[in-house]
Design a protein around this motif. Structure first.
Motif, PDB file in Angstrom:
ATOM      1  N   LYS A 109       0.806  -1.159   0.217  1.00  7.94           N
ATOM      2  CA  LYS A 109       0.029  -0.173  -0.125  1.00  7.94           C
ATOM      3  C   LYS A 109       0.857   1.433  -0.169  1.00  7.94           C
ATOM      4  O   LYS A 109       1.920   1.280   0.534  1.00  7.94           O
ATOM      5  CB  LYS A 109      -0.902  -0.064   1.187  1.00  7.94           C
ATOM      6  N   GLU A 110       0.399   2.226  -0.882  1.00  2.00           N
ATOM      7  CA  GLU A 110       0.937   3.468  -0.471  1.00  2.00           C
ATOM      8  C   GLU A 110      -0.053   4.488   0.132  1.00  2.00           C
ATOM      9  O   GLU A 110      -1.097   4.436  -0.079  1.00  2.00           O
ATOM     10  CB  GLU A 110       1.013   4.320  -2.351  1.00  2.00           C
ATOM     11  N   THR A 112      -1.272   7.784   1.813  1.00  2.00           N
ATOM     12  CA  THR A 112      -1.530   9.264   1.902  1.00  2.00           C
ATOM     13  C   THR A 112      -2.212   9.776   2.746  1.00  2.00           C
ATOM     14  O   THR A 112      -2.919   9.222   3.595  1.00  2.00           O
ATOM     15  CB  THR A 112      -2.049   9.736   0.371  1.00  2.00           C
ATOM     16  N   GLY A 113      -2.256  11.093   2.916  1.00  2.00           N
ATOM     17  CA  GLY A 113      -3.233  12.061   3.626  1.00  2.00           C
ATOM     18  C   GLY A 113      -4.692  11.417   3.619  1.00  2.00           C
ATOM     19  O   GLY A 113      -5.185  11.263   4.712  1.00  2.00           O
ATOM     20  N   GLU A 114      -5.085  11.012   2.457  1.00  2.00           N
ATOM     21  CA  GLU A 114      -6.635  10.546   2.528  1.00  2.00           C
ATOM     22  C   GLU A 114      -6.946   9.400   3.327  1.00  2.00           C
ATOM     23  O   GLU A 114      -8.065   9.044   3.769  1.00  2.00           O
ATOM     24  CB  GLU A 114      -6.920  10.408   0.880  1.00  2.00           C
ATOM     25  N   ASP A 115      -5.925   8.535   3.287  1.00  2.00           N
ATOM     26  CA  ASP A 115      -6.082   7.294   4.209  1.00  2.00           C
ATOM     27  C   ASP A 115      -6.060   7.610   5.688  1.00  2.00           C
ATOM     28  O   ASP A 115      -6.427   6.752   6.516  1.00  2.00           O
ATOM     29  CB  ASP A 115      -4.771   6.324   3.950  1.00  2.00           C
ATOM     30  N   LEU A 116      -5.751   8.694   6.173  1.00  2.00           N
ATOM     31  CA  LEU A 116      -5.848   9.211   7.580  1.00  2.00           C
ATOM     32  C   LEU A 116      -6.940   9.645   7.837  1.00  2.00           C
ATOM     33  O   LEU A 116      -7.157  10.146   9.233  1.00  2.00           O
ATOM     34  CB  LEU A 116      -4.732  10.026   7.903  1.00  2.00           C
ATOM     35  N   ASN A 117      -7.790  10.231   7.074  1.00  2.00           N
ATOM     36  CA  ASN A 117      -9.375  10.386   7.387  1.00  2.00           C
ATOM     37  C   ASN A 117     -10.254   9.734   8.278  1.00  2.00           C
ATOM     38  O   ASN A 117     -10.004   8.413   7.925  1.00  2.00           O
ATOM     39  CB  ASN A 117     -10.009  10.882   5.986  1.00  2.00           C
ATOM     40  N   ASN A 118     -10.922  10.076   9.348  1.00  2.00           N
ATOM     41  CA  ASN A 118     -11.762   9.192  10.161  1.00  2.00           C
ATOM     42  C   ASN A 118     -12.751   9.917  10.744  1.00  2.00           C
ATOM     43  O   ASN A 118     -12.812  10.978  10.486  1.00  2.00           O
ATOM     44  CB  ASN A 118     -10.825   8.089  10.871  1.00  2.00           C
ATOM     45  N   LEU A 130       2.404   9.970   2.577  1.00  2.00           N
ATOM     46  CA  LEU A 130       3.201   9.710   3.779  1.00  2.00           C
ATOM     47  C   LEU A 130       4.329   8.323   3.861  1.00  2.00           C
ATOM     48  O   LEU A 130       5.208   8.479   4.193  1.00  2.00           O
ATOM     49  CB  LEU A 130       2.101   8.908   4.626  1.00  2.00           C
ATOM     50  N   ALA A 131       4.024   7.243   3.231  1.00  2.00           N
ATOM     51  CA  ALA A 131       4.791   6.130   3.154  1.00  2.00           C
ATOM     52  C   ALA A 131       4.031   5.012   2.388  1.00  2.00           C
ATOM     53  O   ALA A 131       3.083   4.932   1.774  1.00  2.00           O
ATOM     54  CB  ALA A 131       5.099   5.464   4.680  1.00  2.00           C
ATOM     55  N   THR A 132       5.386   4.094   1.752  1.00  2.00           N
ATOM     56  CA  THR A 132       4.919   2.951   1.070  1.00  2.00           C
ATOM     57  C   THR A 132       5.149   1.604   1.937  1.00  2.00           C
ATOM     58  O   THR A 132       6.538   1.505   2.265  1.00  2.00           O
ATOM     59  CB  THR A 132       5.389   2.959  -0.266  1.00  2.00           C
ATOM     60  N   GLU A 138       3.247  -4.839   7.890  1.00  4.34           N
ATOM     61  CA  GLU A 138       2.147  -3.991   8.506  1.00  4.34           C
ATOM     62  C   GLU A 138       2.400  -2.928   9.263  1.00  4.34           C
ATOM     63  O   GLU A 138       3.466  -2.947  10.363  1.00  4.34           O
ATOM     64  CB  GLU A 138       1.293  -5.249   9.654  1.00  4.34           C
ATOM     65  N   LEU A 139       1.904  -1.695   8.939  1.00  4.48           N
ATOM     66  CA  LEU A 139       2.244  -0.628   9.689  1.00  4.48           C
ATOM     67  C   LEU A 139       1.381   0.010  10.761  1.00  4.48           C
ATOM     68  O   LEU A 139       0.131   0.095  10.259  1.00  4.48           O
ATOM     69  CB  LEU A 139       2.274   0.498   8.543  1.00  4.48           C
ATOM     70  N   LYS A 140       1.678  -0.004  12.067  1.00  8.76           N
ATOM     71  CA  LYS A 140       0.694   0.436  12.971  1.00  8.76           C
ATOM     72  C   LYS A 140       1.455   1.579  13.641  1.00  8.76           C
ATOM     73  O   LYS A 140       2.547   1.615  14.192  1.00  8.76           O
ATOM     74  CB  LYS A 140       0.313  -0.782  14.163  1.00  8.76           C
ATOM     75  N   PHE A 141       0.668   2.758  13.794  1.00 13.48           N
ATOM     76  CA  PHE A 141       1.131   3.968  14.510  1.00 13.48           C
ATOM     77  C   PHE A 141       0.166   4.677  15.220  1.00 13.48           C
ATOM     78  O   PHE A 141      -1.217   4.700  14.872  1.00 13.48           O
ATOM     79  CB  PHE A 141       1.914   4.611  13.619  1.00 13.48           C
TER      80      PHE A 141
END
Length: 333
Positions: A109-110, A112-118, A130-132, A138-141
């Motif tokens: 996954k790439e 981006t900011g859109e993926d951080l909306n909630n 942000l990151a790839t 698995e990226l948990k933060f």
């Protein structure tokens, strides 16, 4: 031709152009020569320093112990991840001052900011990278997002951030650009009057017009400290001058009171003229063994030196005077 006047010309016109939600042009005129820049420059500074915004102040990444670490399966090292994170502009939806947001992504996954909306946070620049991560990662933060003004370096935030978080430099200001142009404008055949043209651009956390409102409110609040000057009676001795401080911090002996009045004050522990200036009439009456004759004498003397008992000559200087007297008494003990 310039005319003799007794007050500055009052500007009468303002134009507000909302070019977009994040861009606005605000024009005000006419100002006397020199007045435009006098107002425009501090307003520009306040746009950058006083407008409320949001910023990530700390991040905790699972499997990462410090900002110079790296994470298996992520293209970026942690330092670059943090740089990218600080470029993402958040906005808390519930208008709270602080939230901790948890994220979890599986690759490939790439992000981006859109993926951080909630439901808690909105990203106003959703296309920011942000990151790839690869298919095995698995990226948990967790991110701490706070509301604030101006800029706060990470060094100043470390004591307020949980131990397992990496503190981040916090760029709160949502104002990306604030510029002004001073133009000449004609008033009654005089071409030397001035016009201010502000152009304001924000990142979307707040609108451009709202940001300008914040800067105006900040200017009014800061200048309100001088409001008390308007109430000063210039004919009343000012306790803020060095001579008046000396008078108020002098011994009550300098008042040349009768022996009976002086002894009463001395036994009550009243050593300085300023202590009498701080008293109202009831407090003076309550002094032990102070009779009416002594009360009238003290009132007359205090009236004569410009500090009538129960008067307001001290106004906002009372606390300062109390501290000085207390310091003197402690020194003499």
């Amino acid at each position: 031709m310039r005319k003799i006047t007794t007050s500055a010309y009052m500007p009468t016109d303002i134009e507000v152009e909302k070019i977009s939600e994040t861009v606005a042009k605000i024009t005000a005129y006419p100002f006397e020569t020199g007045y435009a820049v006098t107002l425009a420059h501090p307003l520009r500074r306040l746009l950058y320093t006083s407008t409320l915004g949001y910023a990530p102040t700390g991040v905790k990444i699972e499997g990462v112990s410090h900002e110079f670490d790296s994470m298996r399966g992520m293209l970026e090292d942690v330092a670059l991840f943090i740089i990218n994170l600080k470029n993402i502009r958040f906005k808390l939806k519930n208008d709270s001052n602080k939230e901790i947001i948890e994220y979890s992504f599986k690759g490939p996954k790439e992000i981006t900011g859109e993926d951080l909306n909630n439901d808690i946070v909105e990203v106003v620049n959703p296309g920011a990278y942000l990151a790839t991560i690869n298919e095995d990662a698995e990226l948990k933060f967790n991110i701490i997002i706070q509301k604030g003004i101006g800029y706060v370096p990470s060094e100043d935030l470390r004591d307020d951030i949980e131990n397992d978080y990496i503190a981040l430099d916090a760029f709160f200001t949502p104002v990306k650009k604030a510029v002004y142009d001073i133009q000449n404008v004609l008033v009654e055949d005089n071409p030397d009057y001035e016009k201010i043209v502000f152009t304001i651009t924000t990142d979307g956390q707040v609108g451009a017009i709202e940001a300008f409102k914040h800067s105006l409110e900040a200017m009014y609040q800061q200048m309100s400290v001088f409001k008390g000057v308007l109430d000063i009676d210039v004919n009343t001795p000012s306790p803020s001058s060095s001579n008046e401080h000396s008078k108020l911090l002098a011994s009550v002996e300098d008042l040349n009171l009768s022996a009976r009045s002086f002894n009463c004050l001395d036994k009550a522990g009243v050593k300085f003229i300023g202590e009498l200036a701080l008293m109202d009439e009831n407090e003076l009456k309550d002094l032990k063994n102070l009779g009416k004759k002594s009360l009238d004498e003290i009132k007359a003397v205090m009236e004569e030196i410009g500090y009538p008992v129960g008067g307001d000559a001290l106004k906002d200087s009372k606390e300062q005077l109390k501290k000085k007297i207390a310091d003197l008494k402690n020194t003499n003990e």
